[in-house]
Scaffold this motif. Structure first.
Motif, PDB file in Angstrom:
ATOM      1  N   GLN A   1       0.813  -1.219   0.000  1.00 48.52           N
ATOM      2  CA  GLN A   1       0.000   0.000   0.000  1.00 48.52           C
ATOM      3  C   GLN A   1       0.844   1.266   0.000  1.00 48.52           C
ATOM      4  O   GLN A   1       0.596   2.173  -0.797  1.00 48.52           O
ATOM      5  N   TRP A   2       1.839   1.372   0.879  1.00 43.07           N
ATOM      6  CA  TRP A   2       2.596   2.620   0.969  1.00 43.07           C
ATOM      7  C   TRP A   2       3.484   2.886  -0.236  1.00 43.07           C
ATOM      8  O   TRP A   2       3.553   4.022  -0.702  1.00 43.07           O
ATOM      9  N   PRO A   3       4.171   1.890  -0.779  1.00 40.63           N
ATOM     10  CA  PRO A   3       4.917   2.180  -2.015  1.00 40.63           C
ATOM     11  C   PRO A   3       4.008   2.662  -3.142  1.00 40.63           C
ATOM     12  O   PRO A   3       4.376   3.587  -3.878  1.00 40.63           O
ATOM     13  N   LEU A   4       2.823   2.077  -3.286  1.00 39.77           N
ATOM     14  CA  LEU A   4       1.901   2.539  -4.334  1.00 39.77           C
ATOM     15  C   LEU A   4       1.441   3.964  -4.084  1.00 39.77           C
ATOM     16  O   LEU A   4       1.366   4.767  -5.023  1.00 39.77           O
ATOM     17  N   ILE A   5       1.131   4.282  -2.859  1.00 36.13           N
ATOM     18  CA  ILE A   5       0.688   5.644  -2.546  1.00 36.13           C
ATOM     19  C   ILE A   5       1.815   6.641  -2.798  1.00 36.13           C
ATOM     20  O   ILE A   5       1.606   7.693  -3.417  1.00 36.13           O
ATOM     21  N   ILE A   6       3.026   6.308  -2.364  1.00 33.51           N
ATOM     22  CA  ILE A   6       4.168   7.212  -2.555  1.00 33.51           C
ATOM     23  C   ILE A   6       4.480   7.384  -4.034  1.00 33.51           C
ATOM     24  O   ILE A   6       4.714   8.507  -4.510  1.00 33.51           O
ATOM     25  N   ILE A   7       4.469   6.296  -4.792  1.00 35.67           N
ATOM     26  CA  ILE A   7       4.737   6.378  -6.242  1.00 35.67           C
ATOM     27  C   ILE A   7       3.651   7.199  -6.928  1.00 35.67           C
ATOM     28  O   ILE A   7       3.943   8.054  -7.768  1.00 35.67           O
ATOM     29  N   GLY A   8       2.394   6.959  -6.571  1.00 39.67           N
ATOM     30  CA  GLY A   8       1.292   7.704  -7.185  1.00 39.67           C
ATOM     31  C   GLY A   8       1.366   9.193  -6.908  1.00 39.67           C
ATOM     32  O   GLY A   8       1.214  10.014  -7.819  1.00 39.67           O
ATOM     33  N   VAL A   9       1.631   9.568  -5.662  1.00 37.36           N
ATOM     34  CA  VAL A   9       1.733  10.989  -5.317  1.00 37.36           C
ATOM     35  C   VAL A   9       2.955  11.616  -5.988  1.00 37.36           C
ATOM     36  O   VAL A   9       2.879  12.742  -6.501  1.00 37.36           O
ATOM     37  N   SER A  10       4.081  10.901  -6.016  1.00 43.97           N
ATOM     38  CA  SER A  10       5.296  11.432  -6.655  1.00 43.97           C
ATOM     39  C   SER A  10       5.080  11.685  -8.132  1.00 43.97           C
ATOM     40  O   SER A  10       5.436  12.761  -8.652  1.00 43.97           O
ATOM     41  N   ILE A  11       4.499  10.733  -8.822  1.00 43.76           N
ATOM     42  CA  ILE A  11       4.232  10.916 -10.251  1.00 43.76           C
ATOM     43  C   ILE A  11       3.261  12.068 -10.467  1.00 43.76           C
ATOM     44  O   ILE A  11       3.436  12.881 -11.381  1.00 43.76           O
ATOM     45  N   MET A  12       2.276  12.176  -9.599  1.00 41.93           N
ATOM     46  CA  MET A  12       1.284  13.240  -9.726  1.00 41.93           C
ATOM     47  C   MET A  12       1.928  14.619  -9.551  1.00 41.93           C
ATOM     48  O   MET A  12       1.702  15.530 -10.357  1.00 41.93           O
ATOM     49  N   VAL A  13       2.766  14.775  -8.529  1.00 42.38           N
ATOM     50  CA  VAL A  13       3.404  16.068  -8.261  1.00 42.38           C
ATOM     51  C   VAL A  13       4.379  16.436  -9.377  1.00 42.38           C
ATOM     52  O   VAL A  13       4.391  17.580  -9.857  1.00 42.38           O
ATOM     53  N   VAL A  14       5.200  15.482  -9.802  1.00 44.29           N
ATOM     54  CA  VAL A  14       6.166  15.757 -10.866  1.00 44.29           C
ATOM     55  C   VAL A  14       5.434  16.084 -12.165  1.00 44.29           C
ATOM     56  O   VAL A  14       5.826  16.999 -12.904  1.00 44.29           O
TER      57      VAL A  14
ATOM     58  N   MET B   1      12.703  14.320 -12.429  1.00 45.41           N
ATOM     59  CA  MET B   1      12.755  13.202 -13.380  1.00 45.41           C
ATOM     60  C   MET B   1      14.126  12.539 -13.368  1.00 45.41           C
ATOM     61  O   MET B   1      14.234  11.312 -13.457  1.00 45.41           O
ATOM     62  N   PHE B   2      15.180  13.334 -13.245  1.00 42.44           N
ATOM     63  CA  PHE B   2      16.524  12.767 -13.166  1.00 42.44           C
ATOM     64  C   PHE B   2      16.646  11.833 -11.969  1.00 42.44           C
ATOM     65  O   PHE B   2      17.150  10.709 -12.084  1.00 42.44           O
ATOM     66  N   PHE B   3      16.167  12.282 -10.794  1.00 42.92           N
ATOM     67  CA  PHE B   3      16.278  11.455  -9.596  1.00 42.92           C
ATOM     68  C   PHE B   3      15.379  10.224  -9.678  1.00 42.92           C
ATOM     69  O   PHE B   3      15.750   9.151  -9.211  1.00 42.92           O
ATOM     70  N   ILE B   4      14.210  10.357 -10.272  1.00 40.56           N
ATOM     71  CA  ILE B   4      13.317   9.209 -10.431  1.00 40.56           C
ATOM     72  C   ILE B   4      13.953   8.170 -11.354  1.00 40.56           C
ATOM     73  O   ILE B   4      13.970   6.976 -11.056  1.00 40.56           O
ATOM     74  N   ILE B   5      14.495   8.624 -12.471  1.00 44.03           N
ATOM     75  CA  ILE B   5      15.138   7.700 -13.413  1.00 44.03           C
ATOM     76  C   ILE B   5      16.371   7.065 -12.781  1.00 44.03           C
ATOM     77  O   ILE B   5      16.602   5.852 -12.913  1.00 44.03           O
ATOM     78  N   ALA B   6      17.161   7.855 -12.044  1.00 45.74           N
ATOM     79  CA  ALA B   6      18.345   7.315 -11.368  1.00 45.74           C
ATOM     80  C   ALA B   6      17.942   6.269 -10.324  1.00 45.74           C
ATOM     81  O   ALA B   6      18.598   5.222 -10.194  1.00 45.74           O
ATOM     82  N   ALA B   7      16.860   6.525  -9.597  1.00 47.86           N
ATOM     83  CA  ALA B   7      16.390   5.564  -8.600  1.00 47.86           C
ATOM     84  C   ALA B   7      15.917   4.277  -9.269  1.00 47.86           C
ATOM     85  O   ALA B   7      16.193   3.176  -8.781  1.00 47.86           O
ATOM     86  N   LEU B   8      15.208   4.392 -10.383  1.00 47.64           N
ATOM     87  CA  LEU B   8      14.759   3.192 -11.101  1.00 47.64           C
ATOM     88  C   LEU B   8      15.934   2.390 -11.636  1.00 47.64           C
ATOM     89  O   LEU B   8      15.949   1.158 -11.545  1.00 47.64           O
ATOM     90  N   VAL B   9      16.921   3.068 -12.198  1.00 50.18           N
ATOM     91  CA  VAL B   9      18.108   2.368 -12.694  1.00 50.18           C
ATOM     92  C   VAL B   9      18.837   1.700 -11.528  1.00 50.18           C
ATOM     93  O   VAL B   9      19.263   0.539 -11.632  1.00 50.18           O
TER      94      VAL B   9
END
Length: 177
Positions: A43-56, A79-87
């Motif tokens: 639940q919390w990772p989905l909420i955090i990812i959803g809010v982060s994508i929404m704000v960005v 976007m740089f930090f999100i992509i770096a975190a995914l990589v």
């Protein structure tokens, strides 16, 4: 330049719309989280990812539409930090599961997976009693064992028939618990 801003604004509007179901899924899981550890874990990772994508997405949309350079810089850095975190996550996931692969077993269709084949970090996590209780709870809650059970002519299938069936890795582990 105007076409580029319009394209960035349109793409960010789409990602904003796509973040709504992600956030909604996290909120939906939080209403059901009292039931299982798996739902609480997700639940919390989905909420955090959803809010982060929404704000960005909102920052990118507003920056592109209103030509606000501060919002565009904020958007680009986020976007740089999100992509770096995914990589980083992909590299980490590959590193801890790199050596693990299924081994053929005589007279069985499925592959056997050994915990010793994986990295020390992953072995320690899975072998830990506190983590294994959560993992086994997830397997039980998914009803993997009940789904692989079959009846033939009103009777449970013979072990020989079970052993030659194609099973997923989760189903293989579920039969052991």
């Amino acid at each position: 330049m105007r076409a580029t801003n319009n394209l960035i604004g349109f793409l960010n509007f789409l990602t904003f719309l796509l973040s709504i179901p992600i956030l909604g899924g996290g909120i939906w899981l939080s209403t059901r989280a009292n039931n299982t550890d798996c739902l609480k874990f997700l639940q919390w990772p989905l909420i955090i990812i959803g809010v982060s994508i929404m704000v960005v997405s909102l920052a990118g949309f507003a920056g592109a539409c209103y030509r606000k350079s501060f919002l565009m810089y904020l958007y680009l850095w986020a976007m740089f930090f999100i992509i770096a975190a995914l990589v980083g996550f992909i590299i980490f996931a590959y590193a801890v599961t790199d050596k693990g692969s299924g081994q053929p077993v005589m007279n069985r269709v499925y592959l056997e997976y050994y915990l010793g084949d994986y990295s020390g970090w992953l072995k320690d996590r899975v072998a830990s009693e506190s983590y294994w209780s959560k993992i086994s709870s997830c397997i039980r809650d998914s009803r993997a064992c009940k789904r692989i059970r079959r009846n033939v002519g009103g009777f449970p299938e013979a072990p020989e028939m079970f052993y030659i069936r194609k099973l997923s890795p989760i189903q293989q582990q579920g039969k052991l618990t």
